[in-house]
Write an enzyme that holds these catalytic residues in place. Sequence first.
Site: not given
Ligand code: B1M
Length: 213
Positions: A100, A151, A98
């Site tokens: 992200h 993940s 992963d």
């Molecule tokens: Co991707 N991605 N992505 N992506 N991406 C998602 C997660 C996805 C839901 C989008 C979608 O299709 N709707 C989807 C997952 C589908 C699934 O498995 N169900 C997806 C996919 C499919 C993919 C790829 C497979 C796409 C591809 O290549 N075809 C690929 C995966 C590559 C890999 O990982 N091997 C990929 C790639 C990417 C980018 C690189 C382009 C980019 C990431 C850039 C980066 O992180 N440096 C990206 C992004 C930006 C997203 C979305 C749009 C946004 C994620 C984000 O940063 N959110 C995402 C859709 C979405 O989530 N709405 C998506 C903002 C962030 C602040 O929130 O990380 O959730 P988040 O953290 C939150 C909580 O979750 C929590 O606290 C935060 C808030 O306070 N939290 C924790 C997180 N970790 C924590 C740990 C803790 C405590 C809390 O304690 C240890």
Amino acid sequence: LSLEERLARYVVEGTKDGLFEDLDEALKKYTPLDIINGPLMAGMDEVGRLFNDNQLIVAEVLQSAEVMKASVAYLEPHMDKAETHTKGKVLLATVKGDVHDIGKNLVEIILSNNGYEVVNLGIKVQPETLIEAVRKEKPDIIGLSGLLVKSAQQMVITAQDLKAAKIDLPILVGGAALTRKFTETRIAPEYDGLVLYAKDAMNGLELANRLVN
Ligand code: B1M
């Protein structure tokens, strides 16, 4: 557009034109975390939806991620910092497979602003790397992040590997693909120590505070 709509739009469109001026404006009304969890996260959710619908390509999502990262970096100096002694040490990692890291890095900022020493191992962290780091760094808590459905499964494997390595430190897990139920029914039974689910970065801090006290 309202200020909140403009902030979400910078993320959706992946543009920084006017972003920092609007962030300054928003800081007059909101706390940095409210800006992140409110309009910026709303933008990210929209990006996720559009991406899911094939209306955005990965390169565009990367630009959105870039805007989110730049915003968090800009807001970081405005966040509350607790002047405390070191409360404990947290090892943070995005699990194997992963990439992200925006959420994980937000957790790092919030923990380190609130008295924790954080060792951030980065993305795609293999269980073996994590185990080595636990032995070297001797943290109080292990924090795992993951956003992909696979993940969540990888966290189960990581917990099994940690257990096999006789590690039973508390694990904090978070990320979009996880739920409390999955954590309690699928990850925790595979591990000897506590496994706690954090719904967001602030909740991660609250749980960490409970763990070290
Ligand atoms: Co991707 N991605 N992505 N992506 N991406 C998602 C997660 C996805 C839901 C989008 C979608 O299709 N709707 C989807 C997952 C589908 C699934 O498995 N169900 C997806 C996919 C499919 C993919 C790829 C497979 C796409 C591809 O290549 N075809 C690929 C995966 C590559 C890999 O990982 N091997 C990929 C790639 C990417 C980018 C690189 C382009 C980019 C990431 C850039 C980066 O992180 N440096 C990206 C992004 C930006 C997203 C979305 C749009 C946004 C994620 C984000 O940063 N959110 C995402 C859709 C979405 O989530 N709405 C998506 C903002 C962030 C602040 O929130 O990380 O959730 P988040 O953290 C939150 C909580 O979750 C929590 O606290 C935060 C808030 O306070 N939290 C924790 C997180 N970790 C924590 C740990 C803790 C405590 C809390 O304690 C240890």
